[in-house]
Design an enzyme around this catalytic site. Sequence first.
Site, PDB file in Angstrom:
ATOM      1  N   CYS A  85       0.861  -1.172   0.000  1.00  0.00           N
ATOM      2  CA  CYS A  85       0.000   0.000   0.000  1.00  0.00           C
ATOM      3  C   CYS A  85       0.904   1.229   0.000  1.00  0.00           C
ATOM      4  O   CYS A  85       1.658   1.441   0.966  1.00  0.00           O
ATOM      5  CB  CYS A  85      -0.912  -0.012   1.225  1.00  0.00           C
ATOM      6  SG  CYS A  85      -2.051   1.378   1.181  1.00  0.00           S
ATOM      7  N   GLY A  86       0.840   1.997  -1.065  1.00  0.00           N
ATOM      8  CA  GLY A  86       1.748   3.134  -1.220  1.00  0.00           C
ATOM      9  C   GLY A  86       1.470   4.239  -0.217  1.00  0.00           C
ATOM     10  O   GLY A  86       2.388   4.720   0.466  1.00  0.00           O
ATOM     11  N   HIS A  87       0.198   4.642  -0.112  1.00  0.00           N
ATOM     12  CA  HIS A  87      -0.091   5.767   0.792  1.00  0.00           C
ATOM     13  C   HIS A  87       0.232   5.370   2.232  1.00  0.00           C
ATOM     14  O   HIS A  87       0.737   6.179   3.023  1.00  0.00           O
ATOM     15  CB  HIS A  87      -1.558   6.229   0.644  1.00  0.00           C
ATOM     16  CG  HIS A  87      -2.494   5.570   1.599  1.00  0.00           C
ATOM     17  ND1 HIS A  87      -3.234   4.448   1.284  1.00  0.00           N
ATOM     18  CD2 HIS A  87      -2.801   5.852   2.893  1.00  0.00           C
ATOM     19  CE1 HIS A  87      -3.943   4.087   2.328  1.00  0.00           C
ATOM     20  NE2 HIS A  87      -3.711   4.922   3.317  1.00  0.00           N
ATOM     21  N   HIS A 205      -8.886  -3.537  -7.392  1.00  0.00           N
ATOM     22  CA  HIS A 205      -8.800  -2.071  -7.511  1.00  0.00           C
ATOM     23  C   HIS A 205      -9.136  -1.666  -8.948  1.00  0.00           C
ATOM     24  O   HIS A 205      -8.564  -2.222  -9.895  1.00  0.00           O
ATOM     25  CB  HIS A 205      -7.392  -1.563  -7.204  1.00  0.00           C
ATOM     26  CG  HIS A 205      -6.973  -1.729  -5.778  1.00  0.00           C
ATOM     27  ND1 HIS A 205      -6.643  -2.940  -5.224  1.00  0.00           N
ATOM     28  CD2 HIS A 205      -6.815  -0.803  -4.786  1.00  0.00           C
ATOM     29  CE1 HIS A 205      -6.304  -2.761  -3.950  1.00  0.00           C
ATOM     30  NE2 HIS A 205      -6.398  -1.472  -3.662  1.00  0.00           N
ATOM     31  N   CYS A 235      -3.246   7.026  -4.916  1.00  0.00           N
ATOM     32  CA  CYS A 235      -3.041   5.582  -4.772  1.00  0.00           C
ATOM     33  C   CYS A 235      -1.633   5.170  -5.224  1.00  0.00           C
ATOM     34  O   CYS A 235      -1.354   5.086  -6.430  1.00  0.00           O
ATOM     35  CB  CYS A 235      -4.093   4.779  -5.544  1.00  0.00           C
ATOM     36  SG  CYS A 235      -4.036   3.016  -5.142  1.00  0.00           S
ATOM     37  N   THR A 237       0.027   2.216  -5.116  1.00  0.00           N
ATOM     38  CA  THR A 237       0.153   1.009  -5.944  1.00  0.00           C
ATOM     39  C   THR A 237      -0.556   1.229  -7.286  1.00  0.00           C
ATOM     40  O   THR A 237      -0.144   0.679  -8.303  1.00  0.00           O
ATOM     41  CB  THR A 237      -0.404  -0.233  -5.219  1.00  0.00           C
ATOM     42  OG1 THR A 237      -1.721   0.062  -4.711  1.00  0.00           O
ATOM     43  CG2 THR A 237       0.500  -0.642  -4.071  1.00  0.00           C
TER      44      THR A 237
HETATM   45  O1  PYC Z   1      -1.786   3.834  -1.895  1.00  0.00           O
HETATM   46  O2  PYC Z   1      -1.412   1.828  -2.692  1.00  0.00           O
HETATM   47  C1  PYC Z   1      -2.128   2.652  -2.138  1.00  0.00           C
HETATM   48  C2  PYC Z   1      -3.488   2.250  -1.720  1.00  0.00           C
HETATM   49  C3  PYC Z   1      -4.119   1.065  -1.951  1.00  0.00           C
HETATM   50  C4  PYC Z   1      -5.379   1.148  -1.353  1.00  0.00           C
HETATM   51  C5  PYC Z   1      -5.493   2.390  -0.768  1.00  0.00           C
HETATM   52  N1  PYC Z   1      -4.323   3.050  -1.000  1.00  0.00           N
END
Ligand code: PYC
Length: 310
Positions: A85-87, A205, A235, A237
């Site tokens: 999860c990037g964030h 997603h 997001c 990813t």
């Molecule tokens: O930032 O990868 C992300 C992510 C995935 C689901 C919510 N944020």
Amino acid sequence: MRVIDSHTAGEPTRVVIEGGPDLGTGSLAERARRLEAEHMDFCASVVLEPRGHEAIIGALLVPPVDPACVTGVIYFNNLQNLGMCGHATIGLAVTLAHMGTIEPGRHKFETPVGVVEVDLLDANTVSVVNIEAYRLHKDVTVEVAGHGPVTGDVAWGGNWFFLVKDCPLDLVPENIRPLTDLTLRIRKALEEAGVTGVDNAWIDHIELFGPPKDPAAQSRNFVLCPGEAYDRSPCGTGCSAKLACLAADGALAPGEEWVQESVIGSTYRIGYRPGVSGGVIPTITGQAFVTSEATLIFDPADPYRFGIRG
Ligand code: PYC
């Protein structure tokens, strides 16, 4: 249970720093499977109402296998664990800095899909070097109920994504309800058509793209996460999957910068270098802010101690 909350470009993360379940030993992937099989009550109780809401991503800190990593981490929502999860990785780095665990500089975190590197640039700004992202299929068309044919690419960025280039709706907060409806229908159409990631993985997603509002950005997106929540951030990813598609199309060169805007207007600066298996190694730069430190209380008499589930 002690948690620290933050948001990254508007998207919330809740890091469990004390009191999570003991997942035993084994690889991060094995421990993530154990979390999903045996501890979904824990996951739902941490991220759902009445303590949270569906958009929160939980981050459970676990001992890493690789001693070079500062920590192992398993990301989860109310339904499942997330490979990466990037964030939440940006949020975790800022949280660890807030706790005094890490200083500005380069660090490694171990996730179920591999080791990621984070560069803590200042108290709030982090660059994440993700695992290798790649496009699996280009131009897959599915018939979407109530809408008609929709064409997109299937790509991996640490989670599976279906990326649709030209969203028929304006990507603005006022349209979040119809954008959510459309992406839920697209996800259902993919399921019904048997379109999956590798090893029949569910494409959980869905990412829609359109023109940016900010002239400094190249693109704006809306991302449906597993469940029915949308990503307030661009997001991490999903940006990784986007970079894999841009690279495969020859639309962005290695080292070039792309600014990706979210549906609420927050941004990440992103770019890539070539990967070793034909994909890309994405770098995602964004900002997170700590919003609270809390002790969660689970009263055995509370009928909703495991969260309110729909
Ligand atoms: O930032 O990868 C992300 C992510 C995935 C689901 C919510 N944020």
